[in-house]
Design a protein around this motif. Structure first.
Motif, PDB file in Angstrom:
ATOM      1  N   MET A   1       0.849  -1.176   0.000  1.00 39.94           N
ATOM      2  CA  MET A   1       0.000   0.000   0.000  1.00 39.94           C
ATOM      3  C   MET A   1       0.893   1.236   0.000  1.00 39.94           C
ATOM      4  N   PRO A   2       0.754   2.144  -0.970  1.00 39.13           N
ATOM      5  CA  PRO A   2       1.609   3.325  -1.018  1.00 39.13           C
ATOM      6  C   PRO A   2       1.278   4.302   0.106  1.00 39.13           C
ATOM      7  N   ALA A   3       2.312   4.929   0.619  1.00 37.13           N
ATOM      8  CA  ALA A   3       2.126   5.943   1.656  1.00 37.13           C
ATOM      9  C   ALA A   3       1.638   7.230   1.011  1.00 37.13           C
ATOM     10  N   THR A   4       0.999   8.054   1.797  1.00 33.87           N
ATOM     11  CA  THR A   4       0.552   9.357   1.327  1.00 33.87           C
ATOM     12  C   THR A   4       1.365  10.415   2.038  1.00 33.87           C
ATOM     13  N   ILE A   5       1.852  11.389   1.287  1.00 31.78           N
ATOM     14  CA  ILE A   5       2.616  12.472   1.885  1.00 31.78           C
ATOM     15  C   ILE A   5       1.629  13.475   2.464  1.00 31.78           C
ATOM     16  N   HIS A   6       1.765  13.748   3.746  1.00 35.40           N
ATOM     17  CA  HIS A   6       0.861  14.651   4.437  1.00 35.40           C
ATOM     18  C   HIS A   6       1.534  16.003   4.642  1.00 35.40           C
ATOM     19  N   GLY A   7       0.840  17.079   4.323  1.00 37.31           N
ATOM     20  CA  GLY A   7       1.306  18.426   4.643  1.00 37.31           C
ATOM     21  C   GLY A   7       2.399  18.941   3.731  1.00 37.31           C
ATOM     22  N   GLU A  32       7.240  10.261  -4.174  1.00 35.39           N
ATOM     23  CA  GLU A  32       6.132  11.223  -4.084  1.00 35.39           C
ATOM     24  C   GLU A  32       6.592  12.495  -3.368  1.00 35.39           C
ATOM     25  N   LEU A  33       7.345  12.337  -2.300  1.00 32.09           N
ATOM     26  CA  LEU A  33       7.855  13.493  -1.559  1.00 32.09           C
ATOM     27  C   LEU A  33       8.765  14.342  -2.442  1.00 32.09           C
ATOM     28  N   LEU A  34       9.663  13.700  -3.169  1.00 32.18           N
ATOM     29  CA  LEU A  34      10.569  14.437  -4.049  1.00 32.18           C
ATOM     30  C   LEU A  34       9.800  15.192  -5.132  1.00 32.18           C
ATOM     31  N   ASP A  35       8.698  14.624  -5.588  1.00 34.54           N
ATOM     32  CA  ASP A  35       7.874  15.285  -6.608  1.00 34.54           C
ATOM     33  C   ASP A  35       7.105  16.478  -6.055  1.00 34.54           C
ATOM     34  N   MET A  36       6.696  16.411  -4.789  1.00 35.81           N
ATOM     35  CA  MET A  36       5.796  17.426  -4.234  1.00 35.81           C
ATOM     36  C   MET A  36       6.481  18.510  -3.402  1.00 35.81           C
ATOM     37  N   ALA A  37       7.664  18.270  -2.922  1.00 33.06           N
ATOM     38  CA  ALA A  37       8.302  19.180  -1.966  1.00 33.06           C
ATOM     39  C   ALA A  37       8.735  20.497  -2.597  1.00 33.06           C
ATOM     40  N   ASP A  38       8.746  21.533  -1.775  1.00 35.51           N
ATOM     41  CA  ASP A  38       9.382  22.793  -2.156  1.00 35.51           C
ATOM     42  C   ASP A  38      10.878  22.598  -1.960  1.00 35.51           C
ATOM     43  N   VAL A  90       8.894   6.295   9.124  1.00 35.37           N
ATOM     44  CA  VAL A  90       9.084   7.412  10.061  1.00 35.37           C
ATOM     45  C   VAL A  90       9.966   8.481   9.431  1.00 35.37           C
ATOM     46  N   GLY A  91      11.061   8.053   8.800  1.00 34.79           N
ATOM     47  CA  GLY A  91      11.976   8.996   8.165  1.00 34.79           C
ATOM     48  C   GLY A  91      11.296   9.821   7.084  1.00 34.79           C
ATOM     49  N   ILE A  92      10.530   9.170   6.245  1.00 33.17           N
ATOM     50  CA  ILE A  92       9.801   9.879   5.192  1.00 33.17           C
ATOM     51  C   ILE A  92       8.769  10.812   5.811  1.00 33.17           C
ATOM     52  N   ARG A 104       3.064  12.385   9.876  1.00 37.71           N
ATOM     53  CA  ARG A 104       2.281  11.148   9.777  1.00 37.71           C
ATOM     54  C   ARG A 104       2.835  10.271   8.669  1.00 37.71           C
ATOM     55  N   TRP A 105       2.628   8.976   8.822  1.00 39.58           N
ATOM     56  CA  TRP A 105       3.095   8.011   7.822  1.00 39.58           C
ATOM     57  C   TRP A 105       2.253   6.762   7.906  1.00 39.58           C
ATOM     58  N   ASP A 106       2.272   5.995   6.821  1.00 33.92           N
ATOM     59  CA  ASP A 106       1.586   4.708   6.781  1.00 33.92           C
ATOM     60  C   ASP A 106       2.578   3.631   7.171  1.00 33.92           C
TER      61      ASP A 106
END
Length: 132
Positions: A1-7, A32-38, A90-92, A104-106
């Motif tokens: 199950m893929p994690a969702t990046i929160h916030g 996903e984080l690398l794609d969405m982050a500032d 946790v790290g992500i 938060r993380w899955d």
């Protein structure tokens, strides 16, 4: 199950480049984080943002138990000593969030984990270490 990046997330340019090179190791949530982050220059990142090699004080929202965690690269991971890999859930969850945020993380079992970032005790960029 893929994690969702929160916030909202902020990464330094150096962290962005180094994490992008972890090809073959990247869990979908990191991609996903690398794609969405500032992304911003290391010298401009606020001192209250969790970057790579930051030591943070976190608090479990349900028990209020606090602990110190250092966010590290996979080769430096020692969870029992508080060195948590950026490739772990946790790290992500912690990477790029700011003080006061509920990270938060899955988890692998499908449950959601969470911790509040109480303080960034050490951030390499805030200490003038732009090469870490």
């Amino acid at each position: 199950m893929p994690a969702t990046i929160h916030g909202e997330r902020t990464l330094t340019e150096l962290d962005f480049v180094r994490l992008g090179k972890l090809t073959g190791q990247q869990p979908p949530a990191l991609a996903e984080l690398l794609d969405m982050a500032d992304v911003m220059p290391s010298r401009e990142v606020p001192a209250d943002i969790v970057t790579m090699n930051s030591q943070v004080e976190v608090e479990d929202p349900s028990t209020q138990q606090r602990q110190k965690i250092t966010l590290c690269y996979p080769g430096d991971s020692q969870p029992g000593a508080g060195f948590v890999s950026v490739l772990s859930p946790v790290g992500i969850g912690l990477l790029g969030v700011k003080t006061g945020t509920l990270a938060r993380w899955d988890m692998p079992n499908g449950a959601e984990g969470a911790t509040r970032v109480v303080a960034v005790l050490y951030q390499p960029e805030a200490s003038g270490d732009f090469a870490t």
